[in-house]
Design a protein around this motif. Sequence first.
Motif, mmCIF file in Angstrom:
data_model
loop_
_atom_site.group_PDB
_atom_site.id
_atom_site.type_symbol
_atom_site.label_atom_id
_atom_site.label_comp_id
_atom_site.label_asym_id
_atom_site.label_seq_id
_atom_site.Cartn_x
_atom_site.Cartn_y
_atom_site.Cartn_z
ATOM 1 N N PRO A 139 0.837 -1.204 0.000
ATOM 2 C CA PRO A 139 0.000 0.000 0.000
ATOM 3 C C PRO A 139 0.867 1.247 0.000
ATOM 4 C CG PRO A 139 0.149 -0.898 2.210
ATOM 5 C CD PRO A 139 0.835 -1.891 1.306
ATOM 6 N N PRO A 140 0.348 2.391 -0.494
ATOM 7 C CA PRO A 140 1.119 3.634 -0.461
ATOM 8 C C PRO A 140 1.496 4.005 0.972
ATOM 9 C CG PRO A 140 -0.827 3.856 -1.853
ATOM 10 C CD PRO A 140 -0.962 2.559 -1.122
ATOM 11 N N ALA A 141 2.657 4.619 1.117
ATOM 12 C CA ALA A 141 3.087 5.044 2.446
ATOM 13 C C ALA A 141 2.126 6.088 2.996
ATOM 14 C CB ALA A 141 4.500 5.622 2.374
ATOM 15 N N PRO A 142 1.781 6.016 4.271
ATOM 16 C CA PRO A 142 0.858 6.992 4.846
ATOM 17 C C PRO A 142 1.495 8.360 4.961
ATOM 18 C CG PRO A 142 1.806 5.626 6.560
ATOM 19 C CD PRO A 142 2.255 5.042 5.253
ATOM 20 N N ALA A 143 0.661 9.386 4.938
ATOM 21 C CA ALA A 143 1.181 10.742 5.118
ATOM 22 C C ALA A 143 1.701 10.901 6.538
ATOM 23 C CB ALA A 143 0.068 11.756 4.841
ATOM 24 N N HIS A 144 2.723 11.741 6.682
ATOM 25 C CA HIS A 144 3.304 11.959 8.001
ATOM 26 C C HIS A 144 2.396 12.854 8.839
ATOM 27 C CE1 HIS A 144 7.074 10.164 6.720
ATOM 28 N NE2 HIS A 144 6.918 10.822 5.592
ATOM 29 N N ALA A 145 2.335 12.580 10.105
ATOM 30 C CA ALA A 145 1.511 13.382 11.006
ATOM 31 C C ALA A 145 2.098 14.775 11.152
ATOM 32 C CB ALA A 145 1.429 12.698 12.370
ATOM 33 N N SER A 146 1.245 15.739 11.196
ATOM 34 C CA SER A 146 1.704 17.121 11.332
ATOM 35 C C SER A 146 2.050 17.438 12.776
ATOM 36 C CB SER A 146 0.605 18.066 10.849
ATOM 37 O OG SER A 146 0.921 19.390 11.195
ATOM 38 N N ALA A 147 2.998 18.364 12.924
ATOM 39 C CA ALA A 147 3.382 18.784 14.269
ATOM 40 C C ALA A 147 2.269 19.608 14.903
ATOM 41 C CB ALA A 147 4.670 19.598 14.207
ATOM 42 N N PHE A 148 1.473 20.261 14.064
ATOM 43 C CA PHE A 148 0.370 21.083 14.576
ATOM 44 C C PHE A 148 -0.943 20.435 14.184
ATOM 45 C CE2 PHE A 148 3.091 24.268 15.993
ATOM 46 C CZ PHE A 148 3.965 24.679 14.993
ATOM 47 N N GLU A 149 -1.728 20.025 15.132
ATOM 48 C CA GLU A 149 -3.015 19.438 14.811
ATOM 49 C C GLU A 149 -4.050 20.516 14.532
ATOM 50 O OE1 GLU A 149 -3.424 16.369 14.259
ATOM 51 O OE2 GLU A 149 -1.435 15.734 14.933
ATOM 52 N N GLU A 150 -3.900 21.663 15.154
ATOM 53 C CA GLU A 150 -4.860 22.747 14.964
ATOM 54 C C GLU A 150 -4.357 23.719 13.903
ATOM 55 O OE1 GLU A 150 -5.635 24.614 18.652
ATOM 56 O OE2 GLU A 150 -6.291 22.786 19.667
ATOM 57 N N GLU A 151 -5.294 24.360 13.236
ATOM 58 C CA GLU A 151 -4.962 25.320 12.188
ATOM 59 C C GLU A 151 -4.641 26.661 12.843
ATOM 60 O OE1 GLU A 151 -4.072 25.803 8.282
ATOM 61 O OE2 GLU A 151 -4.798 24.018 9.299
ATOM 62 N N THR A 152 -3.389 26.847 13.236
ATOM 63 C CA THR A 152 -2.951 28.076 13.892
ATOM 64 C C THR A 152 -2.397 29.046 12.867
ATOM 65 O OG1 THR A 152 -0.698 27.270 14.225
ATOM 66 C CG2 THR A 152 -2.328 26.706 15.917
ATOM 67 N N PRO A 153 -2.300 30.336 13.217
ATOM 68 C CA PRO A 153 -1.689 31.315 12.294
ATOM 69 C C PRO A 153 -0.263 30.928 11.906
ATOM 70 C CG PRO A 153 -2.902 32.438 14.030
ATOM 71 C CD PRO A 153 -2.889 30.992 14.397
ATOM 72 N N GLU A 154 0.488 30.369 12.864
ATOM 73 C CA GLU A 154 1.862 29.973 12.539
ATOM 74 C C GLU A 154 1.874 28.847 11.513
ATOM 75 O OE1 GLU A 154 4.086 28.973 15.993
ATOM 76 O OE2 GLU A 154 4.769 31.024 16.330
ATOM 77 N N ARG A 155 0.992 27.895 11.692
ATOM 78 C CA ARG A 155 0.914 26.788 10.724
ATOM 79 C C ARG A 155 0.526 27.320 9.353
ATOM 80 N NH1 ARG A 155 0.041 21.321 9.761
ATOM 81 N NH2 ARG A 155 -1.575 20.901 8.237
ATOM 82 N N GLN A 156 -0.410 28.236 9.301
ATOM 83 C CA GLN A 156 -0.813 28.825 8.022
ATOM 84 C C GLN A 156 0.354 29.542 7.365
ATOM 85 O OE1 GLN A 156 -4.155 31.297 9.036
ATOM 86 N NE2 GLN A 156 -5.564 29.572 9.297
ATOM 87 N N THR A 157 1.159 30.217 8.177
ATOM 88 C CA THR A 157 2.344 30.899 7.642
ATOM 89 C C THR A 157 3.319 29.899 7.058
ATOM 90 O OG1 THR A 157 2.156 32.736 9.210
ATOM 91 C CG2 THR A 157 4.329 32.333 8.239
ATOM 92 N N VAL A 158 3.554 28.803 7.787
ATOM 93 C CA VAL A 158 4.481 27.770 7.310
ATOM 94 C C VAL A 158 3.998 27.190 5.991
ATOM 95 C CG1 VAL A 158 5.394 25.470 7.782
ATOM 96 C CG2 VAL A 158 5.376 27.195 9.590
ATOM 97 N N ILE A 159 2.720 26.842 5.920
ATOM 98 C CA ILE A 159 2.177 26.239 4.708
ATOM 99 C C ILE A 159 2.258 27.208 3.530
ATOM 100 C CG2 ILE A 159 0.063 25.368 3.638
ATOM 101 C CD1 ILE A 159 -0.669 24.141 6.334
ATOM 102 N N ALA A 160 1.986 28.478 3.785
ATOM 103 C CA ALA A 160 2.061 29.479 2.714
ATOM 104 C C ALA A 160 3.487 29.612 2.182
ATOM 105 C CB ALA A 160 1.554 30.828 3.225
ATOM 106 N N LEU A 161 4.466 29.581 3.076
ATOM 107 C CA LEU A 161 5.864 29.690 2.646
ATOM 108 C C LEU A 161 6.306 28.443 1.897
ATOM 109 C CD1 LEU A 161 7.426 31.375 5.810
ATOM 110 C CD2 LEU A 161 7.114 32.413 3.553
ATOM 111 N N ILE A 162 5.836 27.282 2.326
ATOM 112 C CA ILE A 162 6.149 26.041 1.613
ATOM 113 C C ILE A 162 5.598 26.124 0.194
ATOM 114 C CG2 ILE A 162 5.665 23.565 1.479
ATOM 115 C CD1 ILE A 162 5.637 23.556 4.570
#
Length: 534
Positions: A139-162
């Motif tokens: 089976p395909p490898a599972p996605a890695h668990a995120s360090a942030f479970e909640e959608e925080t402003p910092e997480r949104q910033t990280v995702i936008a920069l990625i």
Amino acid sequence: MDDVTLGGHPLAESPVFAPLDERPVDPESGAVWPAREDLFAAPEGPDGALFAAVDEAPEQTFQQTYDTGPAAEEEVSRPAGAPLSVGVGELVELWDAALALNERIRRLVVRSVVEQQGRQPLTHHNASAYAYGYEQEYPPAPAHASAFEEETPERQTVIALIAKGATENEITNEVFYLRNPAVRGMSLKANSKEARQWSAIRATEVRPITRSLLDTSAVDPVELAMFFSQYESDDWVPEPITRRFLTGSPLLSMGRSLRDLVLRNWNAGGSPLTLDGFYRLAYELTGHPATAMLLCHNVTKAFARGGTAITWDRPNHSDGRRIWTPKVIHPAGKLVRNEFGQPIIFFLLYSAKELGTVDRGDWYHHYVTATMTAYGGGGGLTPGSSWEAESLPADGLAHEDRVDDVKNAAVGMLYPDLVRDQILNLEQQMTNPDLRSAPGYRGWVLANAMSFLEGGYYGKGGQPEVDRESRFHVRGAVMGLRVSGAKPGKDWVWYVPVAHSISKPDLFFGLNFRSKTTKALDSTGQPLVQGKQP
């Protein structure tokens, strides 16, 4: 075959299908631009390759081919109603192109009609993909668990920069300075409290989030082969495929981060990277074997040929932020010069002992076959191919005035379908029915098909060169299997083509691979005894 990706394609300038030699120079900017060669003329200059040639033209200017556009062509007026002047040779070429185009359209129409009736046409090129009913072994490898479970402003910033392709260090900087605005822009002292906080942010927050965004679902092997078959950003490769394997998020961010790790390793005095050592760096970023191999391909290709997405100005050794001066820092590093006496940084970054220094392209060719077998060994290849050729516009070619335009447009529309036909055709012919269910075997066969097309069509450097490259391709295929938990069986065979034996009609209408084969190798790259060849 000078540094190659599949190059010098008869249908395109290719990289696993284009030589970069003898390119025109923009008279205004001085930028060197690739000239799309005559579609049906034999390529000139150094050989191309299934996997793209690295030219050794003088590297005088900072301007890369992707920085500016070619000078606009001069308009040539023709009186209304006046006949178009076309030479006899051009008419013959256009006629050949029209015949090939008509045959391709006929096949598409037949395929469409049969599929609408609810059954698959059993043709030479799709039998292996559909009739065999290949079952994925893992089976395909599972996605890695995120360090942030909640959608925080910092997480949104990280995702936008990625999504913008920022490197993990750039993203870590931004998160760190958001939390410590008073020290924004200041250098951190090694082993200080702030430096440890910065490292923790990268290791426990930024990298896990980046991994969590990876698409680890099964890939279409034909789309993967199509991506490997052309130069970066070539318009013959549909944009969704380039995005899937190079420019999409988070791959682009990871690729640029890996490039920076390579440069820092060399600049800090580290030993030149081995094939396995480089893979380990990529795996630390991705946590996914096949994606790590893909990143290794993308980054070594950028260093060998220059890159737009993973920025690398090869003539000036620049990553877009600074210019790196090639010099031996670790004693194992080797400063190689090209035929013009200009320094090459590649073998300061990567070990010259691994694949020699004849061809920098050997490195990313190695990772081409390793990527295909890593996906195959880990159950990451779709059973067949879902790729569909673009619809042909009713008047798409009706208003073209130049013969080259007509040929380029005709073949360009059908190029993806052509790749599908030939890859699946060779897969069917090369597959041993008794081994079809063996873990990783399909990836092995598909990797061999790509290698076979390269040497068979682009192998104008002679048989010894094709033999050498084929051994490196086998080595890459074995490595891809190994990292995915599979290994080649004793009966697995790798076919080596007769150099430059595949013709343009073969590419259009199919070929019998046995008539083009000069030898068969085992999984160690050694020739099989004649009587033991399948």
